[in-house]
Write a protein that holds these residues in place. Sequence first.
Motif, PDB file in Angstrom:
ATOM      1  N   THR A   1      35.652  30.079 -24.515  1.00 30.48           N
ATOM      2  CA  THR A   1      36.507  30.561 -25.588  1.00 30.48           C
ATOM      3  C   THR A   1      36.592  29.483 -26.666  1.00 30.48           C
ATOM      4  N   PRO A   2      37.018  29.852 -27.869  1.00 36.26           N
ATOM      5  CA  PRO A   2      37.130  28.847 -28.926  1.00 36.26           C
ATOM      6  C   PRO A   2      37.942  27.620 -28.491  1.00 36.26           C
ATOM      7  N   GLU A   3      39.035  27.846 -27.738  1.00 31.65           N
ATOM      8  CA  GLU A   3      39.868  26.712 -27.308  1.00 31.65           C
ATOM      9  C   GLU A   3      39.078  25.788 -26.395  1.00 31.65           C
TER      10      GLU A   3
ATOM     11  N   ILE B   1      32.140  31.522 -27.515  1.00 25.37           N
ATOM     12  CA  ILE B   1      31.220  30.695 -28.295  1.00 25.37           C
ATOM     13  C   ILE B   1      30.181  30.083 -27.358  1.00 25.37           C
TER      14      ILE B   1
ATOM     15  N   ILE C   1      34.055  30.740 -37.372  1.00 23.99           N
ATOM     16  CA  ILE C   1      33.675  31.003 -35.979  1.00 23.99           C
ATOM     17  C   ILE C   1      34.911  31.013 -35.079  1.00 23.99           C
ATOM     18  N   LEU C   2      35.766  30.002 -35.258  1.00 25.94           N
ATOM     19  CA  LEU C   2      36.938  29.885 -34.392  1.00 25.94           C
ATOM     20  C   LEU C   2      37.885  31.056 -34.595  1.00 25.94           C
TER      21      LEU C   2
ATOM     22  N   CYS D   1      36.583  23.722 -28.306  1.00 25.97           N
ATOM     23  CA  CYS D   1      37.176  22.647 -29.089  1.00 25.97           C
ATOM     24  C   CYS D   1      37.486  21.430 -28.232  1.00 25.97           C
TER      25      CYS D   1
ATOM     26  N   CYS E   1      35.607  34.634 -33.248  1.00 28.23           N
ATOM     27  CA  CYS E   1      34.858  34.894 -32.021  1.00 28.23           C
ATOM     28  C   CYS E   1      35.727  34.933 -30.774  1.00 28.23           C
TER      29      CYS E   1
END
Lengths: 319, 241
Positions: B220-222, B207, B200-201, B225, B204
């Motif tokens: 966003t992935p960042e 998310i 996914i990270l 997280c 994408c």
Amino acid sequence: MSTGGSHRWVVLSPLSLFLLAVLSVLPLWVQDEYLLQLLISSLLLGSQAMAFDFTAGFINVINFGFSAFVGAGAYTSALLVLHWGISPWLGPLGGAVASAALGFFSGVLTLRLQGIYAAVMTWFVGLTLLSLTASLSGLTRGYRGLNVPLFLETAARRPYFYIIFGVTFLTFVSLRWTGSSRVGLAFRAIGQNLESARASGVNPTKYRVINFTLSCAFAGLLGGFYAHFLGILTPDVMHSRQTVEVLALAYIGGRGSLWGGLVAAFIFVPLFEYLKPLMELRLVIYGVLLILVMIWCPGGLAAIYTQLKQQVRWPFMQR
Amino acid sequence: MILELQGISKRFGGLVALKDISLNLDEGQILGLIGPNGAGKTTLLNVISGSLRPDNGYIRYQGKEISKLSSDRRCQKGISRTFQISRPFSKMTVLENVMVAAIFGDRSQKQEPPRDRALSALRFVQFSIDENTLAENLNTVQLKRLDLARALASNPSLLLLDEIAAGLTPLELADLVGVIRHTRERGVTIIVVEHLMRMILRLCDKIVVLHYGEKIAEGTPEEICQDKRVADAYLGENYLL
């Protein structure tokens, strides 16, 4: 209109052509009227089994009212000939149209429902048609029986064999051709996995109704030919036990194969005829056979044939 | 904006599967939909694909309201999906399976015969088995690939992938990521439901995190997280990022 493999447009395999050819010349040797009668009965029931399988084996909807649609075609054809004076040769076409219309309307009503509910509804439609036919005795003469003009003056069976053989051939080729066309692909998709069919853009209700209407049209056509072959009709032709017999032949023959039901008819119709004492137990035996087929060989005779074909390399067949 | 959900709710009896979900998706994006088991990810996909009707809210696709459309109509309009558990037409060949979607799912382009479009979809997902094999003879991994080919054969604009990577080896996973990226390069917008965080990270642009039917985070992935709530609700100590 071909769907898949390289030779799908060839509707008839060499083997089925061969068997049909054998069948078509059989009456040249068979002189016995009784045997011919048996062959005709097998053809009639076998082609009904094919029309039934076109719905059960393709879209996975069991038409428990099937024989009522056969009967509707038979009565329509008979009444058209009797009251409107049209030729018995055209009557069955009228029967096909009438049954198709009935099939279309009951299809629109019932086929939105899921599997078993649709099946139950078709059964009710069948029962309704049966009681209507029995009670409209002014028109149908009810259980006293309706005398129907025959196709021919003669009582000889051989001409009738060729008439019914022609209809069977027409039924087989049309259903087979439709089944292997694009529309047939939609039918099979719906029958095998409704959810995936939808996700692939197939409208289930539309194609179910098309399939059901076609199957009923052939039921009606066959009913018409039955009427002018037999010469007498009673509401019993519409009874569910007729449907059960057709269903048993189709399932023993192999669901979705079409031809399986015809082959099964040629085995079981003569068999029961020769084992007269068993005639009464016919439905019981069909029931037991059905259970055995379900357990041991769900694909029926067609699956056995496929297995044989994979194991034995016949000289005239290429896979 | 290709897809716009506004206030989507869905309950099954007493269970609230989706609660007031809104989200927007731009054309060409890959959206990851994550959340613990039972968070409502598949339910949301079902609502978008049309196999479930939401109790509330509307769905707008390419600027048009589609809440009332059946799933087959939505497929024809370019929303296609794969299934968490593959549901092939088991008595058909691989090619026929894909052809169903090529014929009935794609109402736009007619110049190329369906058979060729089906074959190119199979090639696109690198399906290596003979296309005349019956689907019932395929294993789970092959079935997933077949399902993807079927979904692509209807020429979608929006592709919904429901746990398509489950059970794949690392090598197969890398292949799959490649296929998904290629699909996006063709201009297809994609929603991926997946448990594999690494995938996914990597894949994408955006998310969305679901938890008990609610959207608890989006970014966003960042951003995801670093989101405290996401870590609490979902990632926990089992997921090493």
